[in-house]
Design a protein around this motif. Sequence first.
Motif, PDB file in Angstrom:
ATOM      1  N   LEU B   8       0.845  -1.206   0.000  1.00 36.92           N
ATOM      2  CA  LEU B   8       0.000   0.000   0.000  1.00 36.92           C
ATOM      3  C   LEU B   8       0.875   1.248   0.000  1.00 36.92           C
ATOM      4  O   LEU B   8       0.608   2.212  -0.728  1.00 36.92           O
ATOM      5  CB  LEU B   8      -0.937   0.006   1.209  1.00 36.92           C
ATOM      6  N   ALA B   9       1.913   1.225   0.823  1.00 33.08           N
ATOM      7  CA  ALA B   9       2.802   2.392   0.897  1.00 33.08           C
ATOM      8  C   ALA B   9       3.455   2.663  -0.462  1.00 33.08           C
ATOM      9  O   ALA B   9       3.610   3.814  -0.873  1.00 33.08           O
ATOM     10  CB  ALA B   9       3.867   2.171   1.972  1.00 33.08           C
ATOM     11  N   ALA B  10       3.840   1.605  -1.170  1.00 33.47           N
ATOM     12  CA  ALA B  10       4.533   1.772  -2.447  1.00 33.47           C
ATOM     13  C   ALA B  10       3.613   2.296  -3.546  1.00 33.47           C
ATOM     14  O   ALA B  10       4.061   3.006  -4.450  1.00 33.47           O
ATOM     15  CB  ALA B  10       5.143   0.431  -2.878  1.00 33.47           C
ATOM     16  N   ASP B  11       2.330   1.945  -3.472  1.00 33.64           N
ATOM     17  CA  ASP B  11       1.397   2.269  -4.556  1.00 33.64           C
ATOM     18  C   ASP B  11       0.676   3.600  -4.362  1.00 33.64           C
ATOM     19  O   ASP B  11      -0.083   4.017  -5.249  1.00 33.64           O
ATOM     20  CB  ASP B  11       0.324   1.174  -4.672  1.00 33.64           C
ATOM     21  N   THR B  12       0.890   4.244  -3.230  1.00 36.20           N
ATOM     22  CA  THR B  12       0.053   5.392  -2.880  1.00 36.20           C
ATOM     23  C   THR B  12       0.880   6.562  -2.346  1.00 36.20           C
ATOM     24  O   THR B  12       2.073   6.437  -2.091  1.00 36.20           O
ATOM     25  CB  THR B  12      -0.971   5.011  -1.775  1.00 36.20           C
ATOM     26  N   VAL B  13       0.181   7.673  -2.153  1.00 40.31           N
ATOM     27  CA  VAL B  13       0.721   8.862  -1.496  1.00 40.31           C
ATOM     28  C   VAL B  13      -0.148   9.129  -0.265  1.00 40.31           C
ATOM     29  O   VAL B  13      -1.379   9.066  -0.357  1.00 40.31           O
ATOM     30  CB  VAL B  13       0.647  10.072  -2.452  1.00 40.31           C
ATOM     31  N   VAL B  14       0.463   9.409   0.869  1.00 36.85           N
ATOM     32  CA  VAL B  14      -0.310   9.691   2.086  1.00 36.85           C
ATOM     33  C   VAL B  14      -0.840  11.126   2.019  1.00 36.85           C
ATOM     34  O   VAL B  14      -0.052  12.076   1.921  1.00 36.85           O
ATOM     35  CB  VAL B  14       0.554   9.500   3.349  1.00 36.85           C
ATOM     36  N   LEU B  15      -2.163  11.260   2.074  1.00 34.64           N
ATOM     37  CA  LEU B  15      -2.764  12.602   2.076  1.00 34.64           C
ATOM     38  C   LEU B  15      -2.929  13.145   3.490  1.00 34.64           C
ATOM     39  O   LEU B  15      -2.952  14.355   3.678  1.00 34.64           O
ATOM     40  CB  LEU B  15      -4.134  12.582   1.386  1.00 34.64           C
ATOM     41  N   GLY B  16      -3.087  12.266   4.463  1.00 36.46           N
ATOM     42  CA  GLY B  16      -3.261  12.713   5.843  1.00 36.46           C
ATOM     43  C   GLY B  16      -3.959  11.651   6.653  1.00 36.46           C
ATOM     44  O   GLY B  16      -3.930  10.468   6.295  1.00 36.46           O
ATOM     45  N   PRO B 112      -1.688  -1.623 -15.907  1.00 34.13           N
ATOM     46  CA  PRO B 112      -0.798  -0.942 -14.972  1.00 34.13           C
ATOM     47  C   PRO B 112      -1.263   0.484 -14.649  1.00 34.13           C
ATOM     48  O   PRO B 112      -1.884   1.152 -15.478  1.00 34.13           O
ATOM     49  CB  PRO B 112       0.539  -0.906 -15.716  1.00 34.13           C
ATOM     50  N   ALA B 113      -0.932   0.908 -13.439  1.00 35.39           N
ATOM     51  CA  ALA B 113      -1.228   2.273 -13.017  1.00 35.39           C
ATOM     52  C   ALA B 113      -0.443   3.263 -13.871  1.00 35.39           C
ATOM     53  O   ALA B 113       0.652   2.965 -14.356  1.00 35.39           O
ATOM     54  CB  ALA B 113      -0.862   2.453 -11.543  1.00 35.39           C
ATOM     55  N   VAL B 114      -1.010   4.450 -14.053  1.00 40.15           N
ATOM     56  CA  VAL B 114      -0.344   5.556 -14.745  1.00 40.15           C
ATOM     57  C   VAL B 114       0.000   6.601 -13.687  1.00 40.15           C
ATOM     58  O   VAL B 114      -0.891   7.312 -13.222  1.00 40.15           O
ATOM     59  CB  VAL B 114      -1.265   6.167 -15.823  1.00 40.15           C
ATOM     60  N   PRO B 115       1.268   6.683 -13.274  1.00 44.85           N
ATOM     61  CA  PRO B 115       1.618   7.608 -12.182  1.00 44.85           C
ATOM     62  C   PRO B 115       1.271   9.052 -12.539  1.00 44.85           C
ATOM     63  O   PRO B 115       1.337   9.457 -13.703  1.00 44.85           O
ATOM     64  CB  PRO B 115       3.132   7.433 -12.035  1.00 44.85           C
ATOM     65  N   TYR B 116       0.906   9.824 -11.527  1.00 48.08           N
ATOM     66  CA  TYR B 116       0.612  11.241 -11.714  1.00 48.08           C
ATOM     67  C   TYR B 116       1.880  12.012 -12.080  1.00 48.08           C
ATOM     68  O   TYR B 116       2.965  11.752 -11.542  1.00 48.08           O
ATOM     69  CB  TYR B 116       0.098  11.850 -10.400  1.00 48.08           C
ATOM     70  N   ALA B 117       1.724  13.015 -12.934  1.00 43.99           N
ATOM     71  CA  ALA B 117       2.740  14.063 -13.056  1.00 43.99           C
ATOM     72  C   ALA B 117       2.683  14.901 -11.775  1.00 43.99           C
ATOM     73  O   ALA B 117       1.634  14.961 -11.125  1.00 43.99           O
ATOM     74  CB  ALA B 117       2.449  14.939 -14.277  1.00 43.99           C
ATOM     75  N   PRO B 118       3.797  15.552 -11.405  1.00 41.46           N
ATOM     76  CA  PRO B 118       3.826  16.282 -10.131  1.00 41.46           C
ATOM     77  C   PRO B 118       2.698  17.298  -9.976  1.00 41.46           C
ATOM     78  O   PRO B 118       2.063  17.384  -8.910  1.00 41.46           O
ATOM     79  CB  PRO B 118       5.201  16.974 -10.148  1.00 41.46           C
ATOM     80  N   GLU B 119       2.413  18.073 -11.029  1.00 38.86           N
ATOM     81  CA  GLU B 119       1.369  19.101 -10.900  1.00 38.86           C
ATOM     82  C   GLU B 119      -0.009  18.445 -10.737  1.00 38.86           C
ATOM     83  O   GLU B 119      -0.859  18.943  -9.986  1.00 38.86           O
ATOM     84  CB  GLU B 119       1.330  20.009 -12.130  1.00 38.86           C
ATOM     85  N   ALA B 120      -0.242  17.372 -11.469  1.00 36.10           N
ATOM     86  CA  ALA B 120      -1.535  16.689 -11.374  1.00 36.10           C
ATOM     87  C   ALA B 120      -1.702  16.053  -9.998  1.00 36.10           C
ATOM     88  O   ALA B 120      -2.812  16.029  -9.440  1.00 36.10           O
ATOM     89  CB  ALA B 120      -1.647  15.635 -12.470  1.00 36.10           C
ATOM     90  N   LEU B 121      -0.611  15.557  -9.448  1.00 37.26           N
ATOM     91  CA  LEU B 121      -0.680  14.984  -8.105  1.00 37.26           C
ATOM     92  C   LEU B 121      -1.031  16.060  -7.081  1.00 37.26           C
ATOM     93  O   LEU B 121      -1.893  15.849  -6.206  1.00 37.26           O
ATOM     94  CB  LEU B 121       0.655  14.328  -7.742  1.00 37.26           C
ATOM     95  N   ALA B 122      -0.391  17.201  -7.201  1.00 36.11           N
ATOM     96  CA  ALA B 122      -0.688  18.297  -6.270  1.00 36.11           C
ATOM     97  C   ALA B 122      -2.144  18.729  -6.396  1.00 36.11           C
ATOM     98  O   ALA B 122      -2.818  19.011  -5.393  1.00 36.11           O
ATOM     99  CB  ALA B 122       0.259  19.476  -6.533  1.00 36.11           C
ATOM    100  N   ALA B 123      -2.650  18.767  -7.621  1.00 35.35           N
ATOM    101  CA  ALA B 123      -4.046  19.170  -7.829  1.00 35.35           C
ATOM    102  C   ALA B 123      -5.008  18.146  -7.228  1.00 35.35           C
ATOM    103  O   ALA B 123      -5.995  18.515  -6.583  1.00 35.35           O
ATOM    104  CB  ALA B 123      -4.312  19.343  -9.328  1.00 35.35           C
TER     105      ALA B 123
END
Lengths: 140, 140
Positions: B8-16, B112-123
């Motif tokens: 889970l940690a590898a596949d995701t980003v912690v939002l809070g 397969p997952a398509v990783p976010y670009a940095p700006e899209a991830l921030a959005a």
Amino acid sequence: MFRLDDRLAADTVVLGRFPLSLLLLMNDARFPWCILVPRREGVTEIHRLGADDRAALLAESCRLAERMQAAFGADKMNVAALGNVVPQLHLHHVARFRGDAAWPHPVWGRGPAVPYAPEALAAARRTVAEGLGGGFEAAS
Amino acid sequence: MFRLDDRLAADTVVLGRFPLSLLLLMNDARFPWCILVPRREGVTEIHRLGADDRAALLAESCRLAERMQAAFGADKMNVAALGNVVPQLHLHHVARFRGDAAWPHPVWGRGPAVPYAPEALAAARRTVAEGLGGGFEAAS
């Protein structure tokens, strides 16, 4: 007035009702697979239910999942509200086993259902419904 | 002690975090897809949670689903506890759209997952986390 969606009705057998939800058995002998349908008209998402109905659905879901896991000896329960095809709110409960026909994938879209033989259907009905409690009333 | 599963940690980003659960964003730009992980050690099924934790998970799930559906304008929310691959209890919330990359099928196992670009991830992070409420604390 609440009315069960035609496709859900066609794919399942009614086992009975909890205070809030109908309890259906998917007519697919490959997986022990039950569905709860809250008897509320026009609701498509869990978060659209009122607070009391949310709590009732959670209680009914946990009771069903606990019963299915114990009665079938499942390795894992899969519990899901999807509704992309049938929007009427319905909550899947699937008893999963390492090595079952879809493992480790989810069961949706894994080929055609295999209808129960009459004796196997009666056995599955008994296994799920007996001792369920929680205000469950079996269909006659 | 609770520790987030490695996969889970590898596949995701912690939002809070909510009072009970970690809030993760799946790093897959094809779908707005969040995961709640109750911070309880060794729990693999919703029905194994105590009564207070069950209620907290339901409240956090409904708040998240409501927020995601409104913020992304989703046609349907898919909410699911599967856990065939990662047993640690985690609850998927996927905002679905008619015509998205998997519609009308579930999203699991659709390539397969398509990783976010940095700006899209921030959005995406902002869209989910802002105004979430319910005791949510955003990760810094």
